[in-house]
Scaffold this motif. Structure first.
Motif, mmCIF file in Angstrom:
data_model
loop_
_atom_site.group_PDB
_atom_site.id
_atom_site.type_symbol
_atom_site.label_atom_id
_atom_site.label_comp_id
_atom_site.label_asym_id
_atom_site.label_seq_id
_atom_site.Cartn_x
_atom_site.Cartn_y
_atom_site.Cartn_z
ATOM 1 N N GLN A 20 0.826 -1.210 0.000
ATOM 2 C CA GLN A 20 0.000 0.000 0.000
ATOM 3 C C GLN A 20 0.862 1.263 0.000
ATOM 4 O O GLN A 20 0.530 2.238 -0.679
ATOM 5 C CB GLN A 20 -0.958 -0.013 1.185
ATOM 6 N N LYS A 23 2.186 1.832 -3.494
ATOM 7 C CA LYS A 23 1.149 2.414 -4.358
ATOM 8 C C LYS A 23 1.006 3.912 -4.091
ATOM 9 O O LYS A 23 0.851 4.699 -5.022
ATOM 10 C CB LYS A 23 -0.194 1.713 -4.138
ATOM 11 N N ILE A 24 1.059 4.295 -2.829
ATOM 12 C CA ILE A 24 0.933 5.709 -2.463
ATOM 13 C C ILE A 24 2.101 6.506 -3.024
ATOM 14 O O ILE A 24 1.923 7.614 -3.537
ATOM 15 C CB ILE A 24 0.823 5.865 -0.921
ATOM 16 N N ILE A 26 4.121 5.613 -5.659
ATOM 17 C CA ILE A 26 4.067 5.604 -7.124
ATOM 18 C C ILE A 26 2.990 6.544 -7.648
ATOM 19 O O ILE A 26 3.178 7.209 -8.665
ATOM 20 C CB ILE A 26 3.865 4.168 -7.651
ATOM 21 N N SER A 27 1.866 6.647 -6.930
ATOM 22 C CA SER A 27 0.779 7.538 -7.367
ATOM 23 C C SER A 27 1.131 9.014 -7.199
ATOM 24 O O SER A 27 0.449 9.880 -7.731
ATOM 25 C CB SER A 27 -0.495 7.240 -6.579
ATOM 26 N N GLU A 29 1.158 10.531 -4.275
ATOM 27 C CA GLU A 29 0.509 11.041 -3.064
ATOM 28 C C GLU A 29 1.548 11.459 -2.027
ATOM 29 O O GLU A 29 1.325 12.391 -1.258
ATOM 30 C CB GLU A 29 -0.386 9.946 -2.476
ATOM 31 N N ARG A 85 8.834 2.293 -11.268
ATOM 32 C CA ARG A 85 7.727 1.687 -12.033
ATOM 33 C C ARG A 85 8.267 0.651 -13.018
ATOM 34 O O ARG A 85 7.709 -0.436 -13.148
ATOM 35 C CB ARG A 85 6.934 2.761 -12.757
#
Length: 126
Positions: A20, A23-24, A26-27, A29, A85
């Protein structure tokens, strides 16, 4: 940072946390240099052991997502996100190649394999 732990998941808790947070990051955020919650704070928030959060942070550091500074905490690494990525894509490709090899040796058609992938991916287009 909103992290959700599932006790019914087959993945260990530390892996759920690391996935998680990845993902945060890479996004976008969380930005490079931005501080992550302390291991103790995150453990308290999630009601889990500090050892579990330490394992998640160690894995994130090993994979190049975060950097830990003794006495100051953990921060999002200044690494190029496109490189991260690309590394994740390479890893996914390795696993998919193993799945293809298994399918071919088991006489599973490409169509069946695609159907399985779509189901596993949550019904979304791959």
């Amino acid at each position: 940072m909103n992290i959700i732990i599932s006790n019914s998941s087959d993945k260990p808790i530390y892996e759920q946390i690391a996935t998680q947070i990845k993902k945060i990051i890479i996004s976008g955020e969380l930005s490079p240099g931005e501080a992550l919650p302390s291991m103790r704070f995150l453990a308290k928030e999630l009601r889990i052991s500090v050892i579990t959060t330490k394992r998640a942070y160690s894995d994130l550091e090993r994979d190049g997502f975060i950097e830990t500074v003794t006495g100051k905490g953990s921060f999002v690494a200044n690494q190029n996100l496109s490189f991260i990525r690309e590394e994740q894509l390479r890893l996914a490709e390795e696993f998919l190649q193993k799945a293809v090899d298994t399918a071919k040796s088991s006489d599973i058609s490409c169509e069946e394999l695609k159907d399985m992938l779509e189901i596993l991916y949550g019904g979304e287009e791959a």
